[in-house]
Design an enzyme around this catalytic site. Structure first.
Site, PDB file in Angstrom:
ATOM      1  N   GLN A  42       0.800  -1.225   0.000  1.00 35.93           N
ATOM      2  CA  GLN A  42       0.000   0.000   0.000  1.00 35.93           C
ATOM      3  C   GLN A  42       0.835   1.277   0.000  1.00 35.93           C
ATOM      4  OE1 GLN A  42      -2.585  -1.687   3.345  1.00 35.93           O
ATOM      5  NE2 GLN A  42      -4.015  -0.361   2.276  1.00 35.93           N
ATOM      6  N   HIS A  62      -2.381  -4.977 -12.410  1.00 33.50           N
ATOM      7  CA  HIS A  62      -1.963  -4.782 -13.806  1.00 33.50           C
ATOM      8  C   HIS A  62      -2.914  -5.488 -14.772  1.00 33.50           C
ATOM      9  CE1 HIS A  62       2.430  -4.030 -12.337  1.00 33.50           C
ATOM     10  NE2 HIS A  62       1.636  -2.992 -12.156  1.00 33.50           N
ATOM     11  N   ASP A  75       2.211   0.565  -7.891  1.00 36.32           N
ATOM     12  CA  ASP A  75       3.555   0.573  -8.497  1.00 36.32           C
ATOM     13  C   ASP A  75       4.460   1.598  -7.811  1.00 36.32           C
ATOM     14  OD1 ASP A  75       2.588  -1.257 -10.224  1.00 36.32           O
ATOM     15  OD2 ASP A  75       2.875  -0.083 -12.058  1.00 36.32           O
ATOM     16  N   ARG A 100       3.960   0.179  13.059  1.00 35.16           N
ATOM     17  CA  ARG A 100       3.646  -1.129  12.466  1.00 35.16           C
ATOM     18  C   ARG A 100       3.796  -1.023  10.948  1.00 35.16           C
ATOM     19  NH1 ARG A 100      -1.997  -3.795  11.146  1.00 35.16           N
ATOM     20  NH2 ARG A 100      -1.194  -5.754  10.326  1.00 35.16           N
ATOM     21  N   HIS A 145       1.351  -9.316   4.566  1.00 33.87           N
ATOM     22  CA  HIS A 145       0.171  -8.455   4.430  1.00 33.87           C
ATOM     23  C   HIS A 145      -0.296  -8.510   2.964  1.00 33.87           C
ATOM     24  CE1 HIS A 145      -1.993  -4.810   6.369  1.00 33.87           C
ATOM     25  NE2 HIS A 145      -2.581  -4.997   5.216  1.00 33.87           N
ATOM     26  N   ASN A 189      -1.660 -10.792   8.171  1.00 32.38           N
ATOM     27  CA  ASN A 189      -2.678  -9.767   8.371  1.00 32.38           C
ATOM     28  C   ASN A 189      -4.018 -10.248   7.815  1.00 32.38           C
ATOM     29  OD1 ASN A 189      -3.521  -6.905   8.983  1.00 32.38           O
ATOM     30  ND2 ASN A 189      -4.104  -7.061   6.834  1.00 32.38           N
ATOM     31  N   GLU A 190      -5.018 -10.258   8.662  1.00 31.42           N
ATOM     32  CA  GLU A 190      -6.398 -10.535   8.266  1.00 31.42           C
ATOM     33  C   GLU A 190      -6.524 -11.706   7.291  1.00 31.42           C
ATOM     34  OE1 GLU A 190      -8.158  -6.910   6.925  1.00 31.42           O
ATOM     35  OE2 GLU A 190      -7.984  -5.966   8.889  1.00 31.42           O
ATOM     36  N   ASN A 332      -8.242  -5.922  14.501  1.00 27.81           N
ATOM     37  CA  ASN A 332      -8.446  -4.829  13.533  1.00 27.81           C
ATOM     38  C   ASN A 332      -9.940  -4.538  13.499  1.00 27.81           C
ATOM     39  OD1 ASN A 332      -5.744  -5.270  13.001  1.00 27.81           O
ATOM     40  ND2 ASN A 332      -6.015  -5.790  10.846  1.00 27.81           N
ATOM     41  N   TYR A 334     -13.169  -1.659  12.553  1.00 26.42           N
ATOM     42  CA  TYR A 334     -13.542  -0.414  11.870  1.00 26.42           C
ATOM     43  C   TYR A 334     -15.006  -0.017  12.061  1.00 26.42           C
ATOM     44  CZ  TYR A 334      -9.021  -0.523   9.466  1.00 26.42           C
ATOM     45  OH  TYR A 334      -7.678  -0.515   9.179  1.00 26.42           O
ATOM     46  N   GLU A 401      -5.419  -2.227  14.291  1.00 28.52           N
ATOM     47  CA  GLU A 401      -5.915  -1.303  13.264  1.00 28.52           C
ATOM     48  C   GLU A 401      -7.250  -0.729  13.700  1.00 28.52           C
ATOM     49  OE1 GLU A 401      -6.236  -2.627   9.185  1.00 28.52           O
ATOM     50  OE2 GLU A 401      -4.310  -3.659   9.298  1.00 28.52           O
TER      51      GLU A 401
HETATM   52  C1  BGC Z   1      -6.324  -3.867   6.036  1.00 31.87           C
HETATM   53  C2  BGC Z   1      -5.623  -2.628   5.519  1.00 31.87           C
HETATM   54  C3  BGC Z   1      -6.637  -1.698   4.883  1.00 31.87           C
HETATM   55  C4  BGC Z   1      -7.654  -1.309   5.926  1.00 31.87           C
HETATM   56  C5  BGC Z   1      -8.720  -0.344   5.434  1.00 31.87           C
HETATM   57  C6  BGC Z   1      -7.641  -3.601   6.713  1.00 31.87           C
HETATM   58  O1  BGC Z   1      -8.557  -4.578   6.337  1.00 31.87           O
HETATM   59  O2  BGC Z   1      -5.464  -4.576   6.890  1.00 31.87           O
HETATM   60  O3  BGC Z   1      -4.630  -3.013   4.630  1.00 31.87           O
HETATM   61  O4  BGC Z   1      -6.057  -0.574   4.319  1.00 31.87           O
HETATM   62  O5  BGC Z   1      -8.320  -2.456   6.379  1.00 31.87           O
HETATM   63  O6  BGC Z   1      -9.504  -0.902   4.460  1.00 31.87           O
END
Ligand code: BGC
Length: 508
Positions: A42, A62, A75, A100, A145, A189-190, A332, A334, A401
């Site tokens: 990222q 790509h 890229d 991290r 990741h 990761n996830e 993580n 959100y 996260e």
């Molecule tokens: C991921 C990140 C992503 C973030 C926001 C997580 O699922 O680990 O790579 O940028 O969410 O979408």
């Protein structure tokens, strides 16, 4: 006591209790860690520089720019391969303790094979880690990741169980080279979203093997994680003394209709199919997949003429081998979502197996650039409490996260509100629900390539100007806000009111 003294003393007592309560609620415990995170694909860019091999995200972007909202790719991304010193400086500027970041497997092993090691890749991460340490920060490294070397994908990637020995060989190189200085590790990761790269087309490798590929990939990721945990345990822990976990994502599932037993049941199933899928084998006392997953997927498989369940099974020796392979719970988190019982998706598919459908909730505030992200801090508190209840109070939880998506503006007031209210509810989980949360890492340090959203939706505390060849970084309002939090170690009490309001959102 003289009767006329009783009232003033009672008032004083009350004031003391209220102010103690206030401090307890908004002040971070001693030793609580703050940090910010990034991942290699990222942010780094330099996708074909200094011997790096091709990853599945290079191929995915790509070959299928149509699958990325703005047709872009990583890229060049934020050019962190060159600008990592500035990134690390930004973490320090905000007074945080942890940086991290993730290590790109194809930068270390261009083909993913352990016989060809790219010294320039090793040198790069040595420089990153040394820079982190020389700024008095703690490096936390994610070993994987999502950027699998394409060559390993050509052999089946995580759907082929040989991946376990290749991943172990890769992790060994990582521990050998960096383990003297890195003490916090995330293996994968996830795995949930990585599995969706096999189930659907949104994430790389985009196999679209619904109802089969995701379960296979997840099974091998869990085994690969456990293998690496044991490797560390046997060969490195006594000398390197680090802590290992894997990052689990979960959006809090709330029943669409709280009074409906069907919807309540759907919320419970969703918790097991999303978080339990990976957490139950590792954190529960009994190990193995959640019973509801085993039952549902087996029943659907047999009814459709499969002679066995599409969910692979662990032997009892494997259940034991996997159980307990984490030193902390890396969460993580959100948003939240409404769920109900129902059928959706092709037959067979993960969605059909769960029998759960997501129904939007337009009444909850949400990000303008991310369809899925709601501003529902109570979801974080609820999931932390669920983990404690489900897997035991002994697990220390580190929020690896949490962050908010917008269009990259400097004046990111919504992000400030998001972070403040989520941290407030996290503190409630600590003080009121008695959960052991030891740190909070904001996603993300800088604006970066946001997978299928490209650059249309970004999470950074620092803005990156993607039109500028220098990729200038500028702190947003949220970066100043976090700097103030780490300095005062207290959330301004105004946010308590906002948090209480958000916690009472209808249907949460
Ligand atoms: C991921 C990140 C992503 C973030 C926001 C997580 O699922 O680990 O790579 O940028 O969410 O979408």
């Amino acid at each position: 006591m003289e009767p006329h003294m009783r009232l003033p003393l009672a008032i004083l007592y009350l004031v003391l209790i209220v102010s103690a309560q206030k401090n307890r609620t908004f002040t971070f415990p001693q030793g609580f860690l703050f940090g910010a995170g990034t991942s290699a694909y990222q942010t780094e860019g330099a996708h074909d520089v200094d011997g790096k091999g091709q990853s599945i995200w290079d191929t995915h972007t790509h070959e299928h720019p149509d699958r990325i909202a703005d047709g872009s790719n990583g890229d060049d991304a934020a050019k962190s391969y060159y600008k990592y010193k500035e990134d690390i400086e930004a973490v320090k500027e905000m007074g945080m303790q942890i940086y991290r970041f993730s290590i790109s497997w194809p930068r270390i092993m261009p083909l993913g094979l352990p016989n060809i090691i790219n010294q320039k890749g090793i040198d790069h991460y040595n420089s990153v880690i040394n820079e982190v340490l020389s700024n008095n920060l703690i490096p936390m490294a994610t070993i994987y990741h999502w950027d699998l070397p394409q060559h390993l994908q050509d052999l089946g990637g995580f759907a082929n169980d040989d991946i376990i020995i290749y991943y172990e060989a890769y992790a060994k190189v990582i521990f050998e080279n960096f383990g003297d200085r890195v003490k916090w590790w995330c293996t994968i990761n996830e795995p949930y979203y990585q599995a969706f790269g096999y189930e659907g087309t949104l994430f790389a490798p985009g196999l679209n093997s619904t109802g089969i590929g995701g379960y296979l990939a997840a099974h091998n990721m869990i085994k690969a994680h456990a293998r690496v945990y044991h490797l560390y345990e046997k060969q490195y822990r006594s000398k390197q003394k680090g802590r290992i976990s894997l990052n689990m994502p979960i959006d809090w599932p709330a029943p669409r209709d709280k009074t409906s037993t069907q919807d309540q049941e759907a919320a419970k199933i969703e918790l097991e199919f999303s978080l339990g899928w990976f957490a139950h084998p590792i954190y529960s006392k009994e190990g193995d997949y959640p019973q509801v997953m085993k039952d549902r997927i087996s029943n659907f498989s047999l009814a459709a003429g499969f002679p066995f369940s599409r969910l692979p099974s662990f032997t009892s020796a494997e259940v034991e081998y996997i159980r307990g392979t984490a030193d902390y719970f890396a969460l993580n988190q959100y948003g939240s979502k409404h769920v109900a019982k129902g059928e959706q998706g092709p037959d067979p598919s993960f969605d059909r197996d769960s029998g759960v459908v997501m129904t939007g909730n337009k009444k909850w505030p949400s990000s303008r650039t991310s369809k899925w992200e709601t501003i529902t801090p109570k979801g974080l508190r609820d999931i932390i409490a669920w983990i404690r209840k489900e897997y035991g109070e002994e697990w220390e939880i580190l929020i690896t996260e949490n962050g908010f998506a917008d269009g990259g503006q400097l004046n990111d007031t919504l992000r400030v509100g998001y972070l403040a209210t989520y941290m407030t509810d996290m503190l409630k989980a600590i003080y009121i629900d008695k959960c052991k949360v030891i740190g909070y890492i904001v996603w993300s340090l800088i604006d970066s390539f946001e997978w299928m959203s490209g650059y249309t939706s970004t999470f950074g505390l620092y803005q990156v100007d993607f039109k500028d060849p220098e990729r200038k970084r500028t702190p947003k309002q949220s970066a100043y806000f976090m700097a103030n939090i780490t300095k005062t170690r207290e959330i301004p009490s105004f946010y308590a009111i906002v948090t209480n309001k958000l916690d009472k959102l209808e249907g949460l």
